[in-house]
Write an enzyme that holds these catalytic residues in place. Structure first.
Site, PDB file in Angstrom:
ATOM      1  N   ASP A   1     -11.041  -8.527   7.433  1.00 30.04           N
ATOM      2  CA  ASP A   1     -12.439  -8.512   6.978  1.00 30.04           C
ATOM      3  C   ASP A   1     -13.051  -9.901   7.136  1.00 30.04           C
ATOM      4  O   ASP A   1     -14.205 -10.040   7.542  1.00 30.04           O
ATOM      5  CB  ASP A   1     -12.542  -8.091   5.503  1.00 30.04           C
ATOM      6  CG  ASP A   1     -12.782  -6.599   5.341  1.00 30.04           C
ATOM      7  OD1 ASP A   1     -12.309  -5.843   6.215  1.00 30.04           O
ATOM      8  OD2 ASP A   1     -13.437  -6.199   4.362  1.00 30.04           O
TER       9      ASP A   1
ATOM     10  N   ASP B   1      -5.220  -6.714   5.910  1.00 30.34           N
ATOM     11  CA  ASP B   1      -6.426  -6.049   5.415  1.00 30.34           C
ATOM     12  C   ASP B   1      -7.479  -7.099   5.053  1.00 30.34           C
ATOM     13  O   ASP B   1      -8.642  -7.024   5.466  1.00 30.34           O
ATOM     14  CB  ASP B   1      -6.046  -5.202   4.188  1.00 30.34           C
ATOM     15  CG  ASP B   1      -7.200  -4.361   3.679  1.00 30.34           C
ATOM     16  OD1 ASP B   1      -8.136  -4.106   4.457  1.00 30.34           O
ATOM     17  OD2 ASP B   1      -7.151  -3.960   2.498  1.00 30.34           O
TER      18      ASP B   1
ATOM     19  N   LYS C   1       3.711 -15.422   2.952  1.00 29.74           N
ATOM     20  CA  LYS C   1       3.624 -16.226   1.721  1.00 29.74           C
ATOM     21  C   LYS C   1       5.062 -16.606   1.385  1.00 29.74           C
ATOM     22  O   LYS C   1       5.633 -16.215   0.361  1.00 29.74           O
ATOM     23  CB  LYS C   1       2.953 -15.387   0.613  1.00 29.74           C
ATOM     24  CG  LYS C   1       2.672 -16.162  -0.665  1.00 29.74           C
ATOM     25  CD  LYS C   1       1.533 -17.170  -0.537  1.00 29.74           C
ATOM     26  CE  LYS C   1       1.405 -18.005  -1.789  1.00 29.74           C
ATOM     27  NZ  LYS C   1       0.430 -19.099  -1.650  1.00 29.74           N
TER      28      LYS C   1
ATOM     29  N   ASP D   1      -2.817 -18.215   2.369  1.00 30.01           N
ATOM     30  CA  ASP D   1      -4.021 -18.856   1.815  1.00 30.01           C
ATOM     31  C   ASP D   1      -4.550 -19.923   2.768  1.00 30.01           C
ATOM     32  O   ASP D   1      -5.757 -20.068   2.962  1.00 30.01           O
ATOM     33  CB  ASP D   1      -3.781 -19.416   0.394  1.00 30.01           C
ATOM     34  CG  ASP D   1      -2.432 -20.090   0.214  1.00 30.01           C
ATOM     35  OD1 ASP D   1      -1.636 -20.102   1.178  1.00 30.01           O
ATOM     36  OD2 ASP D   1      -2.173 -20.602  -0.882  1.00 30.01           O
TER      37      ASP D   1
ATOM     38  N   TYR E   1       0.814  -1.219   0.000  1.00 31.69           N
ATOM     39  CA  TYR E   1       0.000   0.000   0.000  1.00 31.69           C
ATOM     40  C   TYR E   1       0.848   1.270   0.000  1.00 31.69           C
ATOM     41  O   TYR E   1       0.347   2.351  -0.259  1.00 31.69           O
ATOM     42  CB  TYR E   1      -0.975   0.019   1.195  1.00 31.69           C
ATOM     43  CG  TYR E   1      -2.009  -1.101   1.168  1.00 31.69           C
ATOM     44  CD1 TYR E   1      -1.944  -2.107   0.215  1.00 31.69           C
ATOM     45  CD2 TYR E   1      -3.034  -1.151   2.092  1.00 31.69           C
ATOM     46  CE1 TYR E   1      -2.874  -3.129   0.190  1.00 31.69           C
ATOM     47  CE2 TYR E   1      -3.968  -2.177   2.066  1.00 31.69           C
ATOM     48  CZ  TYR E   1      -3.876  -3.166   1.114  1.00 31.69           C
ATOM     49  OH  TYR E   1      -4.796  -4.182   1.087  1.00 31.69           O
TER      50      TYR E   1
END
Ligand code: IPM
Ligand code: MG
Length: 380
Positions: A269, A265, A209, A241, A160
């Site tokens: 959620d 992020d 990852k 994942d 970001y």
């Protein structure tokens, strides 16, 4: 905080706190009003004084200043004890705030706020209230023992904030974003993750990852170094994942999830949804002092703005986090959290957490934003 203290006749020391309020857009002003109502009651009951300064942010600031957050607003925020933020942004398909260049849109204001105040640590607790088990979309056998985790998300680095560009060559457009992390950035958020775990169930799940990304390989190495200073904390690594899957399969296994900006992020959620509603989740964004920005994890929900039905609980719980982390008022924070729990227990619900099963609706009482704020305030 000595400069904040003054003697009050017959009352001992009274604390004065300066809070900057950025209500923002959409449901922001409605939910911030209820958080202020709660804070005022806390101040009155425990003998503190809280002053507010309202500042424009997001689309509301674009409308007046042509930018989502002015430098002046940031300077004012810096002089405060904490910032209480509502929500920013609108419906990108129809709002004029999205027909301007990306660095002037509402979300850019949020990123600017985080970067300029060095808010590198974002804490997002996800807890299943016993009273809200019915609102959780997971099967009963998965959540019968509840779950209680906090996502510690790195907030000022990674994708970001990396360099980005869009270029056209020989008629082909290419867009590039860059993901980079320094050891220093990883170390300070890892320390925050382990410190958080020390106050909880002493388990850190570091999410990366590592099978693909260089930044993840560095992430894992630095997290392992930091772990040496916390022998009491169990560290496990999980690939992102798999973590997305494990959150649905067995959320109870998590205590602290430590992760970089974009993974945090997305996973936060997901974690919010399994608590029943994103309208329940508070968050704290902290730097290396006691200062912080406190905001609900959810967005500005332009579709329900102005209707008086938004759930103010995430914002009220964010105010509780502010009392705890920035103002050092632990028992006051607990009083707010206990009041929220009690009101839920009594069956009061905003529409987002109302049970689907209509046969049970006689026990539950559907209330709007203001009534929910008022009930919690009265209980305090
Ligand atoms: C959040 C939001 C923001 C983020 C957006 C609005 C820039 O989704 O706080 O999670 O991605 O950090
Ligand atoms: Mg988000």
């Amino acid at each position: 905080k000595l400069e904040n203290c003054r003697m009050r006749k017959g009352w001992g020391i009274e604390m004065t706190f300066n809070i900057v309020c950025m209500s923002g857009d959409g449901i922001g002003p409605e939910i911030i009003a209820e958080a202020k109502r709660v804070l005022n009651k806390v101040a009155e009951k425990y003998g503190h004084s809280i002053t507010y300064k309202d500042i424009l942010m997001g689309g509301a600031s674009i409308d007046v200043y042509g930018e989502p957050l002015t430098d002046e607003a940031i300077e004012i925020a810096k002089t405060s004890d904490a910032v209480l933020l509502g929500s920013i942004g609108g419906n990108a398909a129809i709002s004029p705030w999205y027909r301007i260049s990306p660095e002037l849109r509402p979300e850019a204001g949020l990123l600017k706020l985080r970067k300029s105040l060095n808010l590198f640590a974002n804490l997002r607790p996800a807890y299943l209230y016993e009273e809200l088990q019915e609102a959780c979309p997971l099967r009963e056998n998965v959540i019968s023992d509840g779950f209680d985790m906090v996502i510690v998300r790195e907030l000022t680095g990674g994708l970001y904030f990396g360099e980005r560009s869009t270029n056209e060559m020989n008629g082909m457009i290419t867009a590039t974003d860059t993901l980079s992390y320094s050891e220093k950035e990883i170390r300070r958020i890892a320390v925050k993750g382990f410190e958080t775990a020390m106050k909880r169930k002493k388990k850190v799940t570091s999410v990366d990852k590592v099978n693909v990304l260089d930044s993840s390989r560095l992430w894992r190495k630095v997290v392992e170094e930091v772990a040496m200073d916390y022998p009491e904390v169990t560290l496990e690594h999980m690939i992102v994942d798999n973590c997305a899957m494990q959150l649905i399969k067995n959320p109870k296994q998590f205590d602290v999830i430590l992760t970089e900006n974009m993974f945090g992020d997305i996973l936060s959620d997901e974690a919010s949804m399994i608590t029943g509603s994103i309208g329940m989740l508070p968050s704290a964004s902290l730097n290396d002092t006691k200062f912080g920005v406190y905001e609900p994890s959810g967005g500005s929900a332009p579709d329900i703005a102005g209707k008086g039905i938004a759930n103010p609980i995430a914002t009220i719980l964010s105010a509780a986090m502010m009392l705890r982390y920035s103002l050092g008022l632990e028992k006051e924070a607990e009083a707010v959290e206990a009041a929220v729990k009690q009101i839920l227990k009594e069956g009061y619900r905003t529409v987002d957490i109302m049970p689907q099963d209509k046969s049970r609706c006689s026990f539950f009482k559907q209330v709007g934003t203001k009534d929910m704020g008022r009930l919690i305030t009265e209980y305090i």
